[in-house]
Design an enzyme around this catalytic site. Structure first.
Site, PDB file in Angstrom:
ATOM      1  N   HIS A 137      -4.564   2.643   6.910  1.00  0.00           N
ATOM      2  CA  HIS A 137      -4.714   1.253   7.333  1.00  0.00           C
ATOM      3  C   HIS A 137      -3.379   0.511   7.257  1.00  0.00           C
ATOM      4  O   HIS A 137      -2.985  -0.176   8.213  1.00  0.00           O
ATOM      5  CB  HIS A 137      -5.757   0.552   6.460  1.00  0.00           C
ATOM      6  CG  HIS A 137      -5.797  -0.929   6.643  1.00  0.00           C
ATOM      7  ND1 HIS A 137      -6.567  -1.541   7.608  1.00  0.00           N
ATOM      8  CD2 HIS A 137      -5.146  -1.928   5.989  1.00  0.00           C
ATOM      9  CE1 HIS A 137      -6.396  -2.862   7.536  1.00  0.00           C
ATOM     10  NE2 HIS A 137      -5.532  -3.115   6.573  1.00  0.00           N
ATOM     11  N   GLU A 138      -2.683   0.639   6.126  1.00  0.00           N
ATOM     12  CA  GLU A 138      -1.424  -0.079   5.957  1.00  0.00           C
ATOM     13  C   GLU A 138      -0.363   0.429   6.926  1.00  0.00           C
ATOM     14  O   GLU A 138       0.416  -0.357   7.482  1.00  0.00           O
ATOM     15  CB  GLU A 138      -0.942   0.043   4.508  1.00  0.00           C
ATOM     16  CG  GLU A 138      -1.872  -0.573   3.475  1.00  0.00           C
ATOM     17  CD  GLU A 138      -2.156  -2.045   3.738  1.00  0.00           C
ATOM     18  OE1 GLU A 138      -1.277  -2.741   4.285  1.00  0.00           O
ATOM     19  OE2 GLU A 138      -3.271  -2.507   3.411  1.00  0.00           O
ATOM     20  N   HIS A 141      -0.644  -1.133  10.358  1.00  0.00           N
ATOM     21  CA  HIS A 141       0.049  -2.408  10.568  1.00  0.00           C
ATOM     22  C   HIS A 141       1.473  -2.177  11.064  1.00  0.00           C
ATOM     23  O   HIS A 141       1.954  -2.879  11.961  1.00  0.00           O
ATOM     24  CB  HIS A 141       0.105  -3.200   9.260  1.00  0.00           C
ATOM     25  CG  HIS A 141      -1.169  -3.889   8.897  1.00  0.00           C
ATOM     26  ND1 HIS A 141      -1.770  -4.842   9.688  1.00  0.00           N
ATOM     27  CD2 HIS A 141      -1.969  -3.766   7.796  1.00  0.00           C
ATOM     28  CE1 HIS A 141      -2.878  -5.283   9.108  1.00  0.00           C
ATOM     29  NE2 HIS A 141      -3.026  -4.644   7.956  1.00  0.00           N
TER      30      HIS A 141
END
Length: 266
Positions: A137-138, A141
């Protein structure tokens, strides 16, 4: 005849011609700052953080090794996808994965692939698949260039002018100024809502990235349920949050899993 303000014309032109495409999702995004500038600034900040006496980097042990192994598996799979789909020359990431001693339940990825996992996250992300959910998820970004996009958004909120001019000259101070004013008075709710969209896009990318790396994306549901249990009594209303509400996020992830499973090879 109606006359247009020069600043508005500049903004309109830059909005039309300063766009990039997010890999996998295909979304067009505004991009007024260069990747090289943002990545360089992020790398410097990351180095400064790690060298700060107040920061305790955990270099040895099973947990530190888990972070590096999972991170490298994700990075290898992501880079292969980018190369295979014509994005390889746009992403010159110098990946780093570090475990930091902190009670905070958190992790993040700076532009350019600089990742930190806080030790406080590990009791919740207590399996490799759970940790891959968060790290994927990170990293999503960063791959989606959300930091640069938010800086660009702030430049438009500020009305173009000096910030737009400074962005085109690639001065790092302009980038830092834009970051520091992301939550300015009058634009706060608009930017927070925009950030929720970024969070949802990072969920989509993260699910696919973990699948590419050999982690079953179905684990994301159980992980976010565990995270929801941590948030009881402390989560803000969704319309004032930079993250989707727990129930909203889990429902969205359930809908996204079939897409991610197309890339899953255990």
């Amino acid at each position: 005849m109606k006359r247009f303000k020069p600043a508005l014309v500049v903004i309109a032109v830059m909005t039309i011609f300063s766009c990039s495409t997010v890999p996998l999702t295909g979304r067009k995004q505004l991009s007024l700052v260069g990747d090289a500038e943002v990545n360089q600034s992020a790398a410097a900040s990351y180095k400064q953080l790690l060298s700060d006496p107040k920061t305790k980097v955990i270099s040895n042990g099973t947990d530190a090794q888990r972070v590096k192994v999972i991170g490298n598996r994700l990075a290898t799979a992501i880079q292969k996808y980018l190369n295979d789909n014509g994005y390889g020359n746009q992403y010159n990431f110098a990946w780093e994965f570090n475990l930091i001693q902190s009670s905070e339940v958190n992790a993040w990825c700076m532009p350019g692939g600089k990742v930190a996992v806080y030790s406080g996250l590990l009791p919740v992300a207590n399996t490799d698949a759970y940790l891959a959910v968060v790290m994927g998820h990170e990293i999503g970004h960063a791959i989606a260039r959300h930091s640069a996009e938010r800086i660009s958004q702030e430049m438009l909120v500020q009305g173009g002018g000096q910030l737009v001019g400074a962005a085109t000259s690639q001065q790092s101070q302009a980038t830092q100024t834009a970051i520091s004013t992301l939550y300015g008075v009058g634009s706060q709710l608009k930017l927070l809502a925009y950030s929720r969209n970024q969070e949802s896009e990072a969920d989509r990318l993260g699910l696919t990235f973990m699948a590419m790396a050999g982690y079953d994306p179905h684990n994301a549901i159980a992980f976010w349920q565990r995270m929801a249990a941590q948030n009881k009594g402390g989560a803000p209303p969704e319309f004032l949050s930079t993250h989707p509400a727990d129930a909203t996020r889990i429902a969205n992830i359930q809908n996204l899993i079939p897409e991610a499973m197309k890339y899953y090879k255990p």
